[in-house]
Motif scaffolding. Structure first.
Motif, mmCIF file in Angstrom:
data_model
loop_
_atom_site.group_PDB
_atom_site.id
_atom_site.type_symbol
_atom_site.label_atom_id
_atom_site.label_comp_id
_atom_site.label_asym_id
_atom_site.label_seq_id
_atom_site.Cartn_x
_atom_site.Cartn_y
_atom_site.Cartn_z
ATOM 1 N N SER A 123 15.289 -18.375 -10.173
ATOM 2 C CA SER A 123 16.014 -17.932 -8.973
ATOM 3 C C SER A 123 15.081 -17.653 -7.797
ATOM 4 O O SER A 123 15.553 -17.384 -6.693
ATOM 5 C CB SER A 123 16.856 -16.682 -9.290
ATOM 6 N N LEU A 124 13.770 -17.727 -8.022
ATOM 7 C CA LEU A 124 12.811 -17.541 -6.916
ATOM 8 C C LEU A 124 12.461 -18.864 -6.237
ATOM 9 O O LEU A 124 11.622 -18.906 -5.341
ATOM 10 C CB LEU A 124 11.518 -16.893 -7.447
ATOM 11 N N ARG A 125 13.107 -19.965 -6.661
ATOM 12 C CA ARG A 125 12.664 -21.307 -6.243
ATOM 13 C C ARG A 125 12.731 -21.533 -4.735
ATOM 14 O O ARG A 125 11.971 -22.347 -4.203
ATOM 15 C CB ARG A 125 13.481 -22.379 -6.981
ATOM 16 N N LYS A 126 13.636 -20.836 -4.027
ATOM 17 C CA LYS A 126 13.748 -21.089 -2.580
ATOM 18 C C LYS A 126 12.544 -20.562 -1.807
ATOM 19 O O LYS A 126 12.327 -20.942 -0.654
ATOM 20 C CB LYS A 126 15.036 -20.463 -2.022
ATOM 21 N N LEU A 127 11.768 -19.677 -2.433
ATOM 22 C CA LEU A 127 10.532 -19.214 -1.789
ATOM 23 C C LEU A 127 9.496 -20.331 -1.703
ATOM 24 O O LEU A 127 8.530 -20.233 -0.946
ATOM 25 C CB LEU A 127 9.931 -18.037 -2.580
ATOM 26 N N LEU A 128 9.710 -21.387 -2.485
ATOM 27 C CA LEU A 128 8.764 -22.502 -2.506
ATOM 28 C C LEU A 128 9.111 -23.554 -1.453
ATOM 29 O O LEU A 128 8.484 -24.601 -1.379
ATOM 30 C CB LEU A 128 8.773 -23.152 -3.900
ATOM 31 N N GLU A 129 10.153 -23.259 -0.659
ATOM 32 C CA GLU A 129 10.631 -24.230 0.334
ATOM 33 C C GLU A 129 10.443 -23.660 1.736
ATOM 34 O O GLU A 129 10.236 -22.456 1.896
ATOM 35 C CB GLU A 129 12.134 -24.494 0.104
ATOM 36 N N PRO A 130 10.571 -24.526 2.783
ATOM 37 C CA PRO A 130 10.541 -24.023 4.151
ATOM 38 C C PRO A 130 11.722 -23.066 4.372
ATOM 39 O O PRO A 130 12.774 -23.289 3.765
ATOM 40 C CB PRO A 130 10.704 -25.278 5.023
ATOM 41 N N PRO A 131 11.603 -22.040 5.211
ATOM 42 C CA PRO A 131 10.389 -21.707 5.977
ATOM 43 C C PRO A 131 9.415 -20.822 5.208
ATOM 44 O O PRO A 131 8.316 -20.563 5.683
ATOM 45 C CB PRO A 131 10.962 -20.917 7.163
ATOM 46 N N TYR A 132 9.829 -20.363 4.025
ATOM 47 C CA TYR A 132 9.047 -19.296 3.376
ATOM 48 C C TYR A 132 7.689 -19.748 2.872
ATOM 49 O O TYR A 132 6.714 -19.018 2.962
ATOM 50 C CB TYR A 132 9.857 -18.676 2.228
ATOM 51 N N LYS A 133 7.630 -20.948 2.324
ATOM 52 C CA LYS A 133 6.374 -21.366 1.695
ATOM 53 C C LYS A 133 5.213 -21.245 2.679
ATOM 54 O O LYS A 133 4.118 -20.815 2.321
ATOM 55 C CB LYS A 133 6.482 -22.803 1.169
ATOM 56 N N ASP A 134 5.460 -21.593 3.955
ATOM 57 C CA ASP A 134 4.375 -21.543 4.935
ATOM 58 C C ASP A 134 4.323 -20.228 5.702
ATOM 59 O O ASP A 134 3.295 -19.887 6.278
ATOM 60 C CB ASP A 134 4.515 -22.704 5.930
ATOM 61 N N SER A 135 5.430 -19.486 5.748
ATOM 62 C CA SER A 135 5.426 -18.278 6.588
ATOM 63 C C SER A 135 4.969 -17.029 5.827
ATOM 64 O O SER A 135 4.484 -16.076 6.426
ATOM 65 C CB SER A 135 6.823 -18.033 7.190
#
Ligand SMILES: O=C(O)[C@H](O)[C@@H](O)[C@H](O)[C@H](O)COP(=O)(O)O
Length: 325
Positions: A123-135
């Protein structure tokens, strides 16, 4: 005060009335006293940036870690959000985590994050996507486990391996900031070693210390719940639920395999600044009914009901998990 926030989809409208009465019965509050929020994801709505709420619920130390005291604290601070799907939970959880990361990196120069095992990691997978991965400032993250199975780090049962494979290997957290257990030790030795590690990090200021309890105050604990209502490796009716002095302890007879584990104790869990408890699936519906609905009347509180946070404790539920409310 309890607060309930649900999405505004048609499903939400149906769900809202049933959850309303459940939360009313849980908290013993008139429905008008409960706050219902639109799906506002702003930092203010998330409680990010608000003052430390530990003053809102004050217990004398002897009461604070008694089952009754913990259940009362949990009821006092509860927020519940129900999502149509686990996918929507993953989206919201990423925003919640990223906002808290920004807050704590600015305020403290580090962000201490605690992971459980199980489905939470996916359930943490969206942290691996934009915008979070880079921000997200990953260099300031410090990662811990609320519980770990006492197996080698490359074993399929290892919570470390699960998090490494699905999450940690995909973000630039410094390896020295990832605190796995020492898998060469016995369960008891690994628990003592992990507690000593936490103590060093409290002394050096990486982990905050709770003024209220004197226990470590981790910034965010991301937890799952088992179908029996357990959290971490604290199982219903197990004597470890009453541990009031140790920070980390061990269990040799876990009802969920594998049997040997280490786990944070309730005083450490309940001294956290924020807790997100992520619960998905119909197999969790009985425990959710017992914790948030009328199913718990005259029953011992489940471990999930004994958990609280000094700042905010928030349930992220999918519809299936609320099907008995
Ligand atoms: O090591 C573990 O077993 C976990 O940390 C455990 O506490 C887990 O989080 C719950 O059992 C929920 O797991 P699921 O979400 O997979 O049901």
């Amino acid at each position: 005060m309890a607060s309930l926030s649900l999405s505004s989809s048609p499903t939400f409208l149906r769900t809202r009335s049933t959850i309303s009465s459940s939360v009313r019965s849980l908290c013993g509050l008139p429905i008008s006293k409960l706050s219902f929020r639109s799906p506002d994801r702003s930092p203010a709505a998330l409680g990010v940036g608000k003052a430390d709420c530990s003053r809102r619920f004050q217990l004398r130390p002897t009461e604070a870690f008694s089952p009754a005291g913990m259940a009362a604290a949990a009821a006092a601070e509860k927020k519940v959000e129900v999502f149509d799907t686990e996918e929507n939970i993953a989206v919201s959880l990423a925003k919640y985590t990223a906002d808290l990361s920004d807050k704590f990196c600015k305020e403290r120069g580090s962000f201490t994050v605690v992971l459980s095992g199980g489905s939470l990691i996916n359930s943490l997978r969206k942290l691996l996507e934009p915008p979070y991965k880079d921000s997200i400032d990953w260099s300031k993250w410090h990662v811990f486990w609320v519980d770990e199975r006492v197996v080698p780090k490359n074993h399929e049962d290892s919570n470390y391996k699960l998090a490494l494979d699905l999450f940690l290997s995909k973000v630039p957290i410094p390896p020295g900031n990832v605190y796995a257990i020492n898998d060469a030790l016995s369960a008891e030795g690994a628990a003592d070693d992990y507690e000593a590690c936490l103590k060093r990090l409290v002394s050096s200021g990486v982990i905050a210390k709770s003024k209220a309890s004197g226990f470590p105050k981790l910034d965010l604990q991301l937890l799952g719940m088992g179908p029996d209502g357990h959290i971490a490796s604290l199982f219903p009716g197990h004597p470890l639920c009453k541990e009031s002095k140790k920070w980390v302890t061990h269990i040799l007879d876990s009802p969920k395999p594998p049997p040997q584990r280490i786990t944070f104790t309730f005083p450490v869990i309940n001294s956290s600044a924020y807790i997100a408890l992520v619960v998905c699936g119909s197999d969790k519906a009985d425990a959710v009914h017992r914790a948030l609905g009328s199913g718990g009347n005259n029953k011992e509180p489940l471990p999930c009901q004994l958990a609280s946070a000094e700042g905010e404790f928030k349930w992220f539920l999918d519809k299936a998990a609320t099907s008995k409310l």
